[in-house]
Design an enzyme around this catalytic site. Structure first.
Site, PDB file in Angstrom:
ATOM      1  N   ARG A 176     -18.531 -11.834   9.991  1.00 17.24           N
ATOM      2  CA  ARG A 176     -19.508 -11.172   9.863  1.00 17.24           C
ATOM      3  C   ARG A 176     -19.840 -11.324  11.872  1.00 17.24           C
ATOM      4  O   ARG A 176     -19.842  -9.168  11.790  1.00 17.24           O
ATOM      5  CB  ARG A 176     -20.545 -11.500   9.199  1.00 17.24           C
ATOM      6  CG  ARG A 176     -20.150 -11.995   7.432  1.00 17.24           C
ATOM      7  CD  ARG A 176     -21.420 -12.244   6.628  1.00 17.24           C
ATOM      8  NE  ARG A 176     -22.591 -10.785   6.471  1.00 17.24           N
ATOM      9  CZ  ARG A 176     -24.195 -10.748   6.533  1.00 17.24           C
ATOM     10  NH1 ARG A 176     -23.781 -12.004   5.908  1.00 17.24           N
ATOM     11  NH2 ARG A 176     -24.899  -9.929   6.505  1.00 17.24           N
ATOM     12  N   CYS A 220     -29.809 -13.370  11.633  1.00 17.59           N
ATOM     13  CA  CYS A 220     -29.219 -13.410  11.235  1.00 17.59           C
ATOM     14  C   CYS A 220     -28.621 -11.652   9.732  1.00 17.59           C
ATOM     15  O   CYS A 220     -28.862 -10.480  11.034  1.00 17.59           O
ATOM     16  CB  CYS A 220     -29.169 -14.804   9.933  1.00 17.59           C
ATOM     17  SG  CYS A 220     -30.575 -14.695   9.213  1.00 17.59           S
TER      18      CYS A 220
END
Length: 263
Positions: A176, A220
């Site tokens: 990611r 995050c």
């Protein structure tokens, strides 16, 4: 009683029946909002109560991302319902250090409650007594204090991109971070200049970061697993790491600069 940010199974076993200790199950599973509570009802650490990440440790999704911070009133209500008082030592756990427990630890600290810790390894590592069904303790008297100055916002970070005084730590999985995969948010990539420190590795922060004189800011996908980064640094002795609560879900939603590929 003031444990370190992380406590091990031996410590919790020793204090399992201590009335001053409140054990809180914070398990959650992406993609199934009810799975955490189902897991709690099926089996949990003996004496634990449950708090829900989506409804008690976060405000509803919106402009602030997928898990915006709850306001003091919302969090205070949840903490009292979980049996937390001003003199309570809280030990939070999730499944395997995935972020829910660290989020509760972070919120308690954010609102002035220092008597809190996270159980190392979570439920996956627990071999002590367990129970099933619901367990709701008598309400506590927790009252949030003035929030700590421990967050940074999207536009504040954007205004200083490329600066030398701050380092962003991206707690997401490498794929990611690189923008090679994005299973949750509508845009793949990362904030320019960020360093990847996956939450799965964050409990042993690199030594060079512990002594780095820049401001460290963790983010995050939605501000949950980034709390593991803050926890890891605090446990290692660096207590000044900030949290970007909106994280990537807010950042990409605002259309702010992003990049992908190898740094």
């Amino acid at each position: 009683m003031h444990p370190q940010p992380l406590v091990d199974e031996a410590w919790l076993r020793e204090h399992l029946e201590d009335p001053r200790v409140r054990i809180v199950d914070c398990r959650f599973f992406l993609g199934d909002a009810r799975a955490g509570r189902r897991a709690y009802l099926e089996e949990h650490i003996a004496g634990a109560t449950f708090v829900d990440l989506d409804t008690e440790l976060a405000d509803p999704p919106g402009a602030g991302g997928r898990h915006p911070l709850p306001d003091s009133e919302t969090f205070g209500t949840a903490a009292r319902a979980a049996g937390i008082s001003g003199d309570t030592t809280v030990v939070a756990y999730d499944q395997s250090m995935t972020g829910g427990a660290a989020r509760l630890w972070w919120l308690l600290r954010h609102f002035g409650h220092v008597h809190a810790a996270v159980l190392e390894g979570g439920m996956a590592a627990w071999e002590g007594p367990t129970a099933a069904g619901d367990g709701r303790p008598p309400p506590g008297d927790f009252r949030p204090r003035e929030p700590r100055e421990d967050t940074r916002g999207a536009h504040e970070l954007c205004a200083d991109l490329g600066g030398n005084d701050r380092l962003l730590l991206d707690a997401r999985a490498p794929e990611r971070f690189l923008g090679a995969a994005e299973p949750v948010d509508p845009v793949a990539g990362r904030i320019p200049g960020a360093l990847n420190l996956p939450a799965s590795e964050a409990l042993t922060p690199p030594g060079e970061l512990l002594t780095d004189d820049r401001e460290l800011v963790a983010y995050c996908g939605s501000g949950v697993s980034a709390c593991v980064v803050v926890l890891g640094f605090a446990a290692a002795g660096r207590d000044d790491v900030k949290l970007y609560p909106g994280s990537w879900s807010e950042w990409c939603g605002l259309g702010l600069p992003h990049t992908s590929g190898a740094p």
